[in-house]
Design a protein around this motif. Structure first.
Motif, PDB file in Angstrom:
ATOM      1  N   PRO A  27       0.824  -1.192   0.000  1.00  0.00           N
ATOM      2  CA  PRO A  27       0.000   0.000   0.000  1.00  0.00           C
ATOM      3  C   PRO A  27       0.857   1.240   0.000  1.00  0.00           C
ATOM      4  CG  PRO A  27      -0.059  -1.022   2.140  1.00  0.00           C
ATOM      5  CD  PRO A  27       0.746  -1.916   1.255  1.00  0.00           C
ATOM      6  N   THR A  54      -1.927  -1.281  11.484  1.00  0.00           N
ATOM      7  CA  THR A  54      -2.405  -1.436  10.107  1.00  0.00           C
ATOM      8  C   THR A  54      -1.305  -1.872   9.187  1.00  0.00           C
ATOM      9  OG1 THR A  54      -4.072   0.240  10.512  1.00  0.00           O
ATOM     10  CG2 THR A  54      -3.595  -0.276   8.208  1.00  0.00           C
ATOM     11  N   VAL A  58      -0.837  -5.361   6.930  1.00  0.00           N
ATOM     12  CA  VAL A  58      -0.603  -5.351   5.492  1.00  0.00           C
ATOM     13  C   VAL A  58       0.602  -6.175   5.143  1.00  0.00           C
ATOM     14  CG1 VAL A  58       0.027  -3.871   3.560  1.00  0.00           C
ATOM     15  CG2 VAL A  58      -1.771  -3.152   5.142  1.00  0.00           C
ATOM     16  N   CYS A  61      -0.223  -9.897   5.224  1.00  0.00           N
ATOM     17  CA  CYS A  61      -0.990 -10.293   4.017  1.00  0.00           C
ATOM     18  C   CYS A  61      -0.085 -10.420   2.823  1.00  0.00           C
ATOM     19  CB  CYS A  61      -2.083  -9.258   3.726  1.00  0.00           C
ATOM     20  SG  CYS A  61      -3.402  -9.256   4.938  1.00  0.00           S
TER      21      CYS A  61
END
Length: 550
Positions: A27, A54, A58, A61
């Motif tokens: 991201p 957060t 990420v 993942c």
């Protein structure tokens, strides 16, 4: 999505859709977020913690996706890498271990043939059921993972994320394993299918021939049924006719024959009585009552010319090939030479006779009144055969004399008179009338006119008796016969103007109530005395026609 073609499946290559492995994109932290973090500073500790969490999530993942991407490489690439690695491993193992499980070829004529036809392994259901799972020793039994129907063996690292490949990952491997067995089964079934097809064709041909034969037999059966029905109807008709004949006709015929037999018996008894009477009379020698004169000839005219001038019975022989017979010759009337062929005198002879009797002749030729010779003629009919023979010898004339009950006499004379033979039914032909009785034979009765008069003309008619009908009154109808109703044989038309051979009535006049059939059946000459007056005497005489000197 990448499309993978899998070989070994019948038809076009199967297409399996697989998800492309995508590298996770980290991201991007935009400028606004950096500015925000700077503004928070040291005082914004809670916001930094949230941001770190957060980011940590990420990163996790991204790592999981990379690991999955390594496992989910394209199938073809994976197979190549596998082959390469296995080859390297085999080389290393061979270098480490000198195995002699095979038999190397020797130099020379040594050859090796691979066994290409490898039989398939035994497949099918297992011989045993699965072993039971032992019960857990203690604690809570772990929950079995729920399998999705379309998972295909591929799962995410995190079970909460669900199925990764819903279309199946190992479908090609499974199909390649089953292809060999399926091909073998198909090859085994092909001969059987061909045999079954040939057998089906044979059965179809046989069924077709049987159907054709059945239809032909059905046509034959239908034809036979029609014939049987026709013959059955005929048999039923014949049976009904026979039954009716047996039940009705035979009994009535038997009764009629029984009556005829009874009549014959009565006649036989009468004949026996007459024979006995004749025997009694013949016990004494018979004496000739009517001696026959010595002079004779072919006919009465010839006898007259030879000197037989007395009127009496003579013997004549018209044909030398036939025997002579007795006749009565009138040698006094109109210069003599007359031969008597018919005579009615006293009703002593019945003229209602059959055809054969009229053909042969009947009655009494003459009888003796005490003078020693037969000079008085009796009632008779000379016979159609003899009359025909005499009239066909040459031109012949006929003299018809009649007398009523008062003694008055008249006559009718025809210069031409001929009677044909039996083959022509004795047709009458007359011409040249003279006399005072009336021309009944040629002109019919004067009491009628037109067509009714022509029905009473006798010229040209055939002779009729009650058993041989030749008249013109409904020919062939047995209920319409002149001879039966008028009492004798004659040249009837429809019916007569003269009836010399009718029934004999005493006294002259008679009525229809006295007649047997209600008709004028007496001895009549209608142009003289009418229909209902029966004459006392009537005679017919013939002689050869010749010109008499004046």
């Amino acid at each position: 999505m990448t499309i993978i073609r899998i070989k070994g499946i019948k038809g076009d290559s199967a297409r399996v859709n697989r998800p492309r492995s995508r590298r996770p994109v980290p991201p991007m932290i935009n400028k606004a977020s950096r500015d925000k973090s700077r503004r928070v500073g040291l005082g914004g500790q809670s916001e930094d913690e949230d941001t770190m969490r957060t980011l940590l999530r990420v990163c996790v993942c991204v790592c999981v996706c990379l690991a999955a991407a390594q496992d989910n490489l394209d199938y073809d690439d994976y197979e190549v890498d596998n082959k390469g690695s296995s080859a390297k491993n085999a080389t290393a193992k061979a270098a480490a271990v000198d195995a002699r499980g095979h038999r190397p070829l020797t130099r020379g004529g040594d050859t090796y043939t691979r066994n290409r036809n490898v039989p398939p392994p035994i497949s099918g259901g297992a011989r045993y059921r699965g072993r039971p799972t032992p019960a857990p020793v203690g604690g809570q039994q772990p929950k079995e993972k729920e399998r999705q129907p379309d998972e295909g063996g591929c799962m995410h690292a995190a079970e909460e994320m669900g199925v990764l490949c819903p279309s199946g990952c190992e479908l090609k491997t499974m199909l390649l394993k089953q292809e060999r067995n399926v091909k073998t089964g198909i090859n085994e079934l092909k001969p059987r299918v061909e045999d079954l097809s040939q057998a089906s064709n044979s059965v179809y041909t046989y069924v077709t021939s049987m159907s054709t034969s059945l239809r032909e037999r059905q046509r034959v059966v239908n034809g036979n049924n029609r014939v049987v029905i026709q013959y059955t109807d005929r048999v039923e008709e014949q049976h009904a006719y026979i039954k009716d004949t047996v039940d009705t006709t035979f009994p009535s015929t038997i009764r009629v024959l029984q009556g005829v037999l009874d009549k014959i018996r009565i006649k036989i008894q009468r004949l026996e009585m007459a024979i006995e009477a004749q025997k009694e009379e013949c016990q004494e020698p018979c004496q000739t009552k009517c001696p026959i004169p010595v002079v004779s000839g072919k006919e009465c005219e010839e006898i007259y010319r030879r000197g037989g001038t007395d009127s009496q019975m003579y013997l004549i022989q018209p044909d030398p090939f036939y025997p002579a017979y007795k006749v009565f010759c009138d040698q006094t009337t109109q210069n003599g030479g007359w031969l008597l062929i018919q005579n009615r005198l006293d009703g002593s002879v019945d003229f209602g006779r059959r055809w054969d009797e009229y053909r042969r002749g009947f009655g009494n030729t003459a009888f003796d009144v005490g003078k020693g010779h037969c000079e008085t003629p009796g009632e008779q009919w000379l016979g159609n055969d003899r009359i025909s023979q005499l009239t066909k010898m040459g031109p012949t004339e006929v003299l018809i004399e009649m007398e009523d009950w008062t003694g008055a006499r008249v006559h009718a004379q025809y210069r031409q008179f001929t009677v044909m033979g039996e083959t022509a039914s004795y047709v009458l032909a007359v011409d040249g009338y003279s006399g005072n009785a009336g021309n009944s034979l040629l002109e019919g009765t004067y009491e009628l006119f037109g067509e009714n008069r022509t029905m009473t003309i006798h010229n040209g008619m055939m002779f009729s008796t009650y058993d041989r009908d030749h008249d013109n009154w409904n020919p062939g109808d047995p209920s319409k016969q002149c001879a039966r109703e008028d009492g004798g044989g004659w040249w009837y038309n429809r019916c007569h103007s003269a009836n010399p051979n009718g029934r004999y009535y005493m006294g002259g006049a008679y009525t229809r109530h006295m007649a047997k059939h209600g008709t004028d059946d007496g001895v009549v000459w209608m142009n003289w005395k009418g229909s209902w007056y029966s004459l006392k005497a009537m005679s017919m005489k013939i002689r050869p026609y010749f010109h008499m000197p004046g």
